[in-house]
Each structure stands twice: as structure tokens, then as C-alpha cells.
Write an enzyme that holds these catalytic residues in place. Sequence first.
Site, short mmCIF file in Angstrom:
data_model
loop_
_atom_site.label_atom_id
_atom_site.label_comp_id
_atom_site.label_asym_id
_atom_site.label_seq_id
_atom_site.Cartn_x
_atom_site.Cartn_y
_atom_site.Cartn_z
N SER A 178 0.83 -1.19 -0.01
CA SER A 178 -0.07 0.03 0.20
C SER A 178 0.75 1.26 -0.20
CB SER A 178 -0.88 0.19 1.01
OG SER A 178 -0.31 -0.10 2.30
N HIS A 206 -5.26 -3.35 -3.08
CA HIS A 206 -4.75 -2.26 -4.16
C HIS A 206 -4.64 -3.07 -5.56
CE1 HIS A 206 -4.03 0.81 -1.21
NE2 HIS A 206 -3.69 -0.02 -0.45
N LYS A 238 -11.56 1.00 -2.30
CA LYS A 238 -10.48 1.54 -3.21
C LYS A 238 -10.90 1.55 -4.59
CE LYS A 238 -7.63 1.20 0.60
NZ LYS A 238 -6.95 0.21 1.49
C1 LIG Z 1 -6.94 0.34 2.90
C2 LIG Z 1 -6.32 -1.36 3.35
C3 LIG Z 1 -6.94 -2.15 4.01
C4 LIG Z 1 -8.22 -1.79 4.77
O1 LIG Z 1 -9.46 -1.69 4.03
P1 LIG Z 1 -10.54 -0.65 4.62
O2 LIG Z 1 -11.65 -1.31 4.08
O3 LIG Z 1 -10.28 0.66 4.49
O4 LIG Z 1 -10.68 -0.89 6.03
C5 LIG Z 1 -6.73 -3.38 4.24
N1 LIG Z 1 -5.34 -3.92 3.71
C6 LIG Z 1 -4.88 -2.81 2.81
C7 LIG Z 1 -3.40 -3.37 2.29
C8 LIG Z 1 -5.28 -1.72 2.82
O5 LIG Z 1 -4.61 -0.72 1.80
#
Ligand SMILES: *Cc1c(COP(=O)(O)O)cnc(C)c1O
Length: 393
Positions: A178, A206, A238
Site C-alpha cells: 500500500s 490495491h 478503493k
Molecule cells: C486500505 C487497506 C485495508 C483496509 O481496508 P478498509 O476497507 O479501508 O478498512 C486493508 N489492507 C490494505 C492493504 C489496505 O490498503
Amino acid sequence: MNAFNLTSTLDEWDKKHLYRHRHILESHQGPVIQVDGKHYLNFCSNDYLGLASHPEVIATFQQAANLYGVGGGASHLVVGHHRLHHELEERLAEFTGRPSAVLFSSGYMANMGVITALLGKKDAIFEDRLNHASLLDAGRLSGARFHRYLHCNVNNLQERLLETTARRKMIVTDGVFSMDGNCAPLTELVQLAKQNHAWLMVDDAHGLGVLGETGAGSTEACQLSAEDVPVLMGTLGKALGTMGAFVAGSKALTETLIQFARTYMFTTALPPAVAAATLTSLKLVAQQSWRREKLTALITRFRKAAKASGLSLMPSLTAIQPLLTDKPEAAMAMHQALKSQGILVSAIRPPSVPTNACRLRITLSAAHTEAQVDRLIEALIYAHHHVIQEEVL
Ligand SMILES: *Cc1c(COP(=O)(O)O)cnc(C)c1O
């Protein structure tokens, strides 16, 4: 001494340039956003395909809210499991090529739920040291013997796997990291997992929607089946532009989560309208491959121009394009210099990244235009010149 002197702790945090200030967002998500009364070009959201404010996604959300209301009302195991949630689970399983999927209210909760449901004190977990905070937190909470292996280093992981006599072994990695944007060596991890009778879990927050022929993510890009990656986690907040997350795998896996994942059992279901909106997002991801193609073209354009200008990028081919600044002061100064030019990019500092690995985390989206990416490059060159070089001299 007052043990609860919070102000002095906050003051120290501020002195180290680690203090976070929240911007007030006053518009929808998009390439141009309004923040604290001003307009900015937005290069810091994770809305990689521009679906968070897509008219069709919004319309589905509104229609479902009219029919089924706003609140989820109860947990999935009581009476919150709506037909729309169920339909979305089936669609996500199909999309990722897995037998089954189960929805969670957020990615953080999905990771907490799956790892604590599968592992306990008799077990061992092996995590890439740059895994997302939610995976690291979940590993600790599970009580399993915790091994952090060197970033993407399969030899280091192999050594650690040989040391263990645990009942269950699980290797856990981000699909796309991330904060760095690079991809995990999934094919090698699959091999290692099989050789050592370990399970492999991939968090594809991602990669989902962005990577792979149909947008099914990192596992599709590497052609890995449910046997190769028994635990696949993806998020909906995302690239899909809505909210929530899921875990996909065998029927036995999803049933285990429904029975034992505490972050599934003890929380309110997502609003059914969010599930409806996500179904529309998934339809757009499938129908509009031009969004992925455009994003790829913008990434190439950005990297080419950045290299030509002497900006040192990290080796990432994804929408996450970090620019290392070393110290937090430099990251903040770059952030400010870009902001004064009307561009918003987040400065990433500890505890999100190790000390001396601070960076600007630039994210690109299919919603950006070529001209906007070119403007970003110009602003970066200007900021780099005025901040980094002047400070060094
Ligand atoms: C954003 C993210 C999460 C958390 O997801 P949310 O739905 O925002 O709680 C988990 N793992 C990774 C790698 C992330 O980038």
C-alpha cells in the site's frame, strides 16, 4: 508526574513532524476536489478507477436506499443479511474465480476476522514486514507465533518456515504494497507455501479492480487459483469506489468465517444500498476495460516524465507512485509546496512507514487527464527544486 498528560505527548509528536491534521473535504471524490474552501488537483485518493462518484453507482445506491432504507439494522447473523449482500457475495466469488465469498464491513475488520478465526496459540503466522497495519495487528491479536520476514524476500521466509513446528502455518502478504506500490512475488510464495504445507493469504486491497485481464486483481494477473491462494481478501473502498471488504475461498473457509470471525459476528451489516452500489461498480469494472487501460497509460506517462526530470521514483508499476523524501520534515515541506501550487498529495510518515522512509504517496486514477498528470510533474519539479535541494545545500 501526571501519567495522563496527553498534551505533552502530543507536543512531542508535533516536534517530530509526525502530527496529523485533517483536511475538511467539501466535495465528492474526483480528480478535482474542494478542501477547506479551496480547489485542488487530487493525487491522494484510492479511487483508482474513478467509480466513487460515478453517476450509475450513485443512482443504484439511491434506488436501493429508497427501497431498503439506509441502515444495515442488525448483524448478518441476526437479521441484517440482505438479499443484496448475498447477491454481492455470489458475484464477488464469480469475479475472483473462487467457490465462495463472505462480506465484511471494512478491510480492517476482514483481516482481523479471518486471521483470528484461522489461527491461535498453537499456530504460526509469517508476514511480510511491510504488510498493511491491519494484517500485522491481526497477526498479533491471533496469539499465533509471529514471524515478520524481510520485504518480498522468499529466502528469508523459507528459513523461517523451516524453523517452525506449529500446527497451522499461514503466510500473509499484501498483493500490492500500500505504501510502495510494488507487487508481492506471489508465484514464488505459492510454491513456498505448498512445499511447507502452509496456507497463503493475499490482501488485494490495491490490486482488485486494477490488475489482471478482467480486473480481478493480483491473483488473476499471476493466474493463481483458489488452491494456490486459499485465502483471498479484497476491499471495496478503493478501486470499486464504495465500502466494505470480502474474503473469498472454499466453502469451508467462508463457513468457518461466518461461524468464528468475531468482526463478522459482532458488527452491523453494511447498508444494503452499499452492496447494490458495489454490484454496479463490479459491472462497470467488467464492461469498461478502458478504465484500466487509461490508468496504465497515465502511470507510464507519469513515470517517463518523472524519470526524464530526475525525480527518483520507486520501482512501482501500479497506481501508487511514491516519491521518497527520507525525513518527515522533507515530506511535509514537499506536501506544503505542492499544496501551495493547488495539488494535494499525502505525506506518509511513521507509523505508516519506517523512520527515514518518509515519502509522498502519489496515487493516479483513470479519472485524471493527461494534462493533470503533466501539471503534477511540473509542480513536483518545482517543489523538489525549492524544498529538497535548498535544504541539502
Ligand atoms: C486500505 C487497506 C485495508 C483496509 O481496508 P478498509 O476497507 O479501508 O478498512 C486493508 N489492507 C490494505 C492493504 C489496505 O490498503
